[in-house]
Motif scaffolding. Structure first.
Motif, PDB file in Angstrom:
ATOM      1  N   ILE A   1      -7.240  -4.766  18.265  1.00  0.00           N
ATOM      2  CA  ILE A   1      -6.957  -6.086  18.839  1.00  0.00           C
ATOM      3  C   ILE A   1      -5.459  -6.271  18.973  1.00  0.00           C
ATOM      4  CG2 ILE A   1      -7.113  -8.581  18.426  1.00  0.00           C
ATOM      5  CD1 ILE A   1      -9.799  -8.141  17.142  1.00  0.00           C
TER       6      ILE A   1
ATOM      7  N   THR B   1      -3.125 -11.645  23.163  1.00  0.00           N
ATOM      8  CA  THR B   1      -3.437 -11.844  24.578  1.00  0.00           C
ATOM      9  C   THR B   1      -2.373 -12.734  25.221  1.00  0.00           C
ATOM     10  OG1 THR B   1      -4.865 -13.689  23.958  1.00  0.00           O
ATOM     11  CG2 THR B   1      -5.910 -11.558  24.308  1.00  0.00           C
TER      12      THR B   1
ATOM     13  N   GLU C   1      -2.557 -18.204  29.284  1.00  0.00           N
ATOM     14  CA  GLU C   1      -2.963 -18.520  30.643  1.00  0.00           C
ATOM     15  C   GLU C   1      -1.899 -19.396  31.304  1.00  0.00           C
ATOM     16  OE1 GLU C   1      -6.881 -20.131  30.755  1.00  0.00           O
ATOM     17  OE2 GLU C   1      -7.815 -18.299  29.958  1.00  0.00           O
TER      18      GLU C   1
ATOM     19  N   SER D   1     -12.514 -10.700  17.360  1.00  0.00           N
ATOM     20  CA  SER D   1     -12.592 -10.409  18.798  1.00  0.00           C
ATOM     21  C   SER D   1     -12.993 -11.636  19.588  1.00  0.00           C
ATOM     22  CB  SER D   1     -13.567  -9.256  19.056  1.00  0.00           C
ATOM     23  OG  SER D   1     -14.836  -9.530  18.508  1.00  0.00           O
TER      24      SER D   1
ATOM     25  N   ASN E   1      -9.807 -13.900  19.797  1.00  0.00           N
ATOM     26  CA  ASN E   1      -8.616 -13.255  20.350  1.00  0.00           C
ATOM     27  C   ASN E   1      -8.104 -13.844  21.666  1.00  0.00           C
ATOM     28  OD1 ASN E   1      -7.868 -10.432  22.197  1.00  0.00           O
ATOM     29  ND2 ASN E   1      -6.598 -10.975  20.450  1.00  0.00           N
ATOM     30  N   PRO E   2      -8.948 -14.313  22.591  1.00  0.00           N
ATOM     31  CA  PRO E   2      -8.419 -14.858  23.847  1.00  0.00           C
ATOM     32  C   PRO E   2      -7.651 -16.168  23.704  1.00  0.00           C
ATOM     33  CG  PRO E   2     -10.725 -14.198  24.089  1.00  0.00           C
ATOM     34  CD  PRO E   2     -10.416 -14.178  22.635  1.00  0.00           C
TER      35      PRO E   2
ATOM     36  N   ASP F   1      -4.969 -19.104  21.822  1.00  0.00           N
ATOM     37  CA  ASP F   1      -3.523 -19.082  21.559  1.00  0.00           C
ATOM     38  C   ASP F   1      -3.151 -19.573  20.172  1.00  0.00           C
ATOM     39  OD1 ASP F   1      -2.991 -18.235  24.262  1.00  0.00           O
ATOM     40  OD2 ASP F   1      -3.412 -20.290  24.887  1.00  0.00           O
TER      41      ASP F   1
ATOM     42  N   LYS G   1       2.226 -15.285  18.232  1.00  0.00           N
ATOM     43  CA  LYS G   1       1.154 -14.292  18.362  1.00  0.00           C
ATOM     44  C   LYS G   1       1.683 -12.880  18.099  1.00  0.00           C
ATOM     45  CE  LYS G   1      -1.980 -15.191  21.606  1.00  0.00           C
ATOM     46  NZ  LYS G   1      -2.631 -15.566  22.886  1.00  0.00           N
TER      47      LYS G   1
END
Length: 381
Positions: free
Chosen positions: A190, A193, A196, A270, A273-274, A276, A352
């Motif tokens: 991992i 990420t 966005e 997992s 993980n996407p 923030d 992160k």
């Protein structure tokens, strides 16, 4: 040499109890493991004895409550419905090592046949588990204090989640504890990420229990407005159905909050993980809240998230020492919203990256070594 017969007692549903699941992974390498708990046969156990989930693990009958009120603790220690059922289920069975998860399992552990060695894993400070609830504070807290004073000096090993709570056990009951944090395995697969373009994604996972202040997190994302979302991965409490209905109604009323089904503990990194920022606002209603080092902290680390937490001694230290995020000024929705609003996108991305840098250090390898050492010692004794 015959492998040790290990009994793992937990008055929880182990399949959704991340700490005990990790413990079972270690136990399974050291002997033949039988679990005694609510719920279905958990991974890592050779055998499982299930306790009816409708049975409470503390005295709740009229007679039991009366005995608690009269401080007749020795006569009630084995009388809770779940404890009595568990005791009946293991009559005639002998074990070499018993792992008692939390102090409430200790009276039963000392009834197990075969003169076993006993390891008590004290997940938190037992006498103050729910002292923010009046009935618990008046009736159960004195009983838990008696359990600790009566049984802890007799155990062969004891562990707890951090040094602050360990020091309290030594001072109050004269028992030295090893530290086994709530850390999870390192996830080398991992990585952080990217953010966005149009929003900052907040996330929270854990039990939907009254007093966890989840409502304040929902209110905070609504205060933040456009450009922020909140996703919740919650486990409903067995004993708080009405609260769950109230909470889901509040979530439904929030245009920026999404509720997801709970996922297995191993799948959390997992799944998270996407996002923030991992967020948590637990007011210090009890010493355990003030000194918390919860599962979700380590879930967020392996998920490579930034942190925005309410103030707490142990998590404050780790967040600040490692540059993982920020500590809000308090525990209100406005405190959380203010802390998040001040963060730039570059700062969040930096948090992160910082989490990624310490993910190996803050993983479970150190804790596994402690547990392995305890089990080898007990098996050889």
């Amino acid at each position: 040499m015959t492998e040790p017969r290990i009994l793992c007692i937990s008055f929880s549903d182990i399949a959704s109890d991340a700490r005990v699941l990790r413990q079972l992974e270690v136990l399974s390498r050291h002997g033949h493991v039988t679990t005694l708990s609510y719920g279905v046969h958990p991974a890592g156990a050779d055998e499982h004895i299930s306790i009816d989930s409708a049975l409470p693990s503390l005295p709740q009958t009229l007679g039991g409550v009366l005995k608690l009120g009269l401080r007749r603790f020795s006569s009630v220690a084995l009388g809770a419905p779940a404890v009595a059922a568990a005791r009946a289920a293991i009559v005639g069975r002998e074990f070499d090592i018993v792992v008692a998860n939390e102090a409430r399992a200790l009276p039963l552990a000392f009834e197990v046949e075969g003169a076993p060695k006993i390891w008590c894993d004290l997940h938190e400070w037992a006498p103050a588990e729910r002292t923010h609830v009046l009935s618990w504070r008046l009736l159960v807290a004195p009983f838990m204090d008696w359990v600790c004073a009566t049984y802890l000096p007799r155990v062969d090993a004891a562990t707890t989640v951090n040094a602050s709570i360990g020091a309290m056990y030594e001072e109050q009951y004269g028992v030295r504890t090893d530290i086994v944090r709530n850390a999870i395995a390192y996830r080398a697969d991992i990585a952080p990420t990217p953010l966005e373009a149009d929003r900052i994604r907040l996330v929270h996972s854990g039990g939907a229990v009254p007093g966890r202040n989840i409502e304040a997190i929902i209110d905070a994302v609504d205060l933040l407005g456009d450009g922020y979302t909140l996703d919740l991965y919650l486990i409903p409490s067995r004993q708080a159905e009405s609260y769950w209905k109230q909470l889901t109604a509040r979530i439904d009323a929030s245009p920026r909050t999404t509720l997801h089904p709970a996922v297995a503990p191993a799948a959390l990194p997992s799944t998270l993980n996407p996002y923030d920022l991992g967020v948590y606002l637990l007011p210090p209603h009890t010493p355990n809240h003030r000194l918390m080092l919860p599962n979700k902290f380590f879930d967020f680390v392996q998920a490579r998230l930034g942190f925005v937490f309410g103030p707490s001694v142990e998590t404050d230290r780790l967040i600040k020492e490692n540059g993982l995020g920020v500590v809000a000024a308090g525990y209100s929705a406005s405190d959380l919203a203010t802390a998040v609003r001040k963060l730039s996108r570059e700062e969040i991305a930096g948090f992160k990256r910082a989490t990624d840098a310490v993910a190996a250090e803050l993983s479970s390898e150190t804790d596994i070594a402690v547990e392995d050492s305890i089990l080898r010692r007990l098996a050889e004794a």
